[in-house]
Design an enzyme around this catalytic site. Structure first.
Site, PDB file in Angstrom:
ATOM      1  CG  ASN A  38      -0.094  -0.039   2.650  1.00  0.00           C
ATOM      2  OD1 ASN A  38       0.905   0.909   2.629  1.00  0.00           O
ATOM      3  ND2 ASN A  38      -0.398  -1.040   3.414  1.00  0.00           N
ATOM      4  CG  ASP A  48       2.435  -5.004   2.442  1.00  0.00           C
ATOM      5  OD1 ASP A  48       1.837  -3.942   2.602  1.00  0.00           O
ATOM      6  OD2 ASP A  48       3.707  -5.022   2.431  1.00  0.00           O
ATOM      7  CB  SER A 137      -5.276  -4.432  -7.380  1.00  0.00           C
ATOM      8  OG  SER A 137      -4.549  -3.410  -7.208  1.00  0.00           O
TER       9      SER A 137
HETATM   10  N1  APR Z   1       1.843 -15.737  -1.755  1.00  0.00           N
HETATM   11  C1  APR Z   1       1.284 -15.377  -2.927  1.00  0.00           C
HETATM   12  N2  APR Z   1      -0.149 -14.982  -3.125  1.00  0.00           N
HETATM   13  C2  APR Z   1      -0.687 -14.242  -1.960  1.00  0.00           C
HETATM   14  C3  APR Z   1      -0.145 -14.712  -0.315  1.00  0.00           C
HETATM   15  C4  APR Z   1       1.291 -15.339  -0.560  1.00  0.00           C
HETATM   16  N3  APR Z   1       1.519 -15.635   0.780  1.00  0.00           N
HETATM   17  N4  APR Z   1      -0.888 -13.927   0.356  1.00  0.00           N
HETATM   18  C5  APR Z   1      -2.099 -13.503  -0.631  1.00  0.00           C
HETATM   19  N5  APR Z   1      -1.759 -13.755  -1.631  1.00  0.00           N
HETATM   20  C6  APR Z   1      -2.504 -13.276  -2.749  1.00  0.00           C
HETATM   21  C7  APR Z   1      -4.129 -13.140  -2.508  1.00  0.00           C
HETATM   22  O1  APR Z   1      -4.816 -14.365  -2.517  1.00  0.00           O
HETATM   23  C8  APR Z   1      -4.355 -11.996  -3.699  1.00  0.00           C
HETATM   24  O2  APR Z   1      -4.803 -12.893  -4.955  1.00  0.00           O
HETATM   25  O3  APR Z   1      -2.159 -12.038  -3.171  1.00  0.00           O
HETATM   26  C9  APR Z   1      -3.038 -11.330  -3.994  1.00  0.00           C
HETATM   27  C10 APR Z   1      -3.287  -9.557  -3.555  1.00  0.00           C
HETATM   28  O4  APR Z   1      -3.952  -9.886  -2.431  1.00  0.00           O
HETATM   29  P1  APR Z   1      -3.657  -8.805  -1.048  1.00  0.00           P
HETATM   30  O5  APR Z   1      -2.327  -9.245  -0.513  1.00  0.00           O
HETATM   31  O6  APR Z   1      -4.757  -8.533  -0.468  1.00  0.00           O
HETATM   32  O7  APR Z   1      -3.212  -7.504  -1.995  1.00  0.00           O
HETATM   33  P2  APR Z   1      -4.298  -6.202  -2.667  1.00  0.00           P
HETATM   34  O8  APR Z   1      -5.376  -6.857  -3.080  1.00  0.00           O
HETATM   35  O9  APR Z   1      -3.252  -5.896  -3.624  1.00  0.00           O
HETATM   36  O10 APR Z   1      -4.304  -5.253  -1.499  1.00  0.00           O
HETATM   37  C11 APR Z   1      -3.238  -4.621  -0.942  1.00  0.00           C
HETATM   38  O11 APR Z   1      -3.587  -5.078   1.238  1.00  0.00           O
HETATM   39  O12 APR Z   1      -2.176  -6.373   2.540  1.00  0.00           O
HETATM   40  C12 APR Z   1      -2.818  -5.311   2.189  1.00  0.00           C
HETATM   41  O13 APR Z   1      -0.899  -3.664   2.685  1.00  0.00           O
HETATM   42  C13 APR Z   1      -1.406  -4.283   1.629  1.00  0.00           C
HETATM   43  O14 APR Z   1      -3.192  -2.352   1.812  1.00  0.00           O
HETATM   44  C14 APR Z   1      -2.501  -3.148   0.988  1.00  0.00           C
HETATM   45  C15 APR Z   1      -3.679  -4.248   0.212  1.00  0.00           C
END
Ligand code: APR
Length: 187
Positions: A38, A48, A137
């Site tokens: 983020n 993240d 995202s």
């Molecule tokens: N390895 C691979 N993929 C993962 C993992 C992992 N360990 N954990 C989650 N994912 C996948 C999720 O299933 C999703 O498809 O990563 C993708 C992105 O999801 P998010 O992590 O929620 O990211 P995003 O949708 O871009 O939202 C970003 O979420 O975590 C917070 O700090 C981050 O505020 C920011 C927001």
């Protein structure tokens, strides 16, 4: 404990210079993994949170330095920065901020495309050979997975057509549904 190099690679589907792998991106030993960050760059949930947990404080320290310097106001949507990988098996982490899905009429497609383009440009600039993308995202930010997959594949293919580096790009998905979407798009 990192997934041994042979394990994750033998479990990846290959489509030329693009690989598709279902699993935890924090376990990949690779030049860089791309984090769905983020704008604060100070960690969060989802991938993240997983990256900061597995990578340890060095990553946060590097992000704090970026915030104290050029990125005083945080990282804008679509931009990308690179830090150490800390304790991760990956050497480095590219952090990019994806758009929050808002119905698709607020430049979300262009901004998501920028995440991929800017991360790839950063990989090339740092002469990285192999990078792995998480699904930017498509989690908390609510971007519909089907549309996001089309953009991700289109942008990576276009970049690889014009650039030698990175040599290889891995799409890392966390769930079966996402794997199938990428498989369809890549086939
Ligand atoms: N390895 C691979 N993929 C993962 C993992 C992992 N360990 N954990 C989650 N994912 C996948 C999720 O299933 C999703 O498809 O990563 C993708 C992105 O999801 P998010 O992590 O929620 O990211 P995003 O949708 O871009 O939202 C970003 O979420 O975590 C917070 O700090 C981050 O505020 C920011 C927001």
């Amino acid at each position: 404990m990192a997934t041994s190099p042979s394990t994750w690679r033998t479990n990846a589907r290959s489509f030329g210079r693009i690989l598709l792998y279902q699993g935890d991106i924090t376990r990949l030993d690779i030049d860089a993994i791309v984090n769905a960050a983020n704008s604060s760059l100070l960690g969060g949930g989802g991938v993240d949170g997983a990256i900061h947990r597995a990578g340890g404080p060095e990553i946060l320290e590097a992000c704090r330095k970026l915030r104290a310097g050029h990125y005083g106001k945080g990282l804008r949507t679509g931009e990308a920065v690179i830090t150490t990988g800390g304790r991760l098996p990956a050497q480095q982490v590219i952090h990019t901020v994806g758009p929050v899905w808002n119905g698709g009429h607020k430049q979300e497609p262009e901004l998501l495309a920028n995440c991929y383009r800017n991360s790839l440009l950063l990989a090339e600039k740092n002469e990285l050979h192999s990078i792995a993308f998480s699904g930017i995202s498509t989690g908390v930010y609510g971007y519909p997975k089907a549309e996001a997959t089309v953009i991700a594949v289109r942008e990576v293919r276009a970049f690889l057509d014009q650039h030698e580096l990175p040599q290889e790009v891995v799409f890392v998905v966390f769930d079966e549904a996402s794997f199938k979407l990428y498989e369809q798009e890549l086939q």
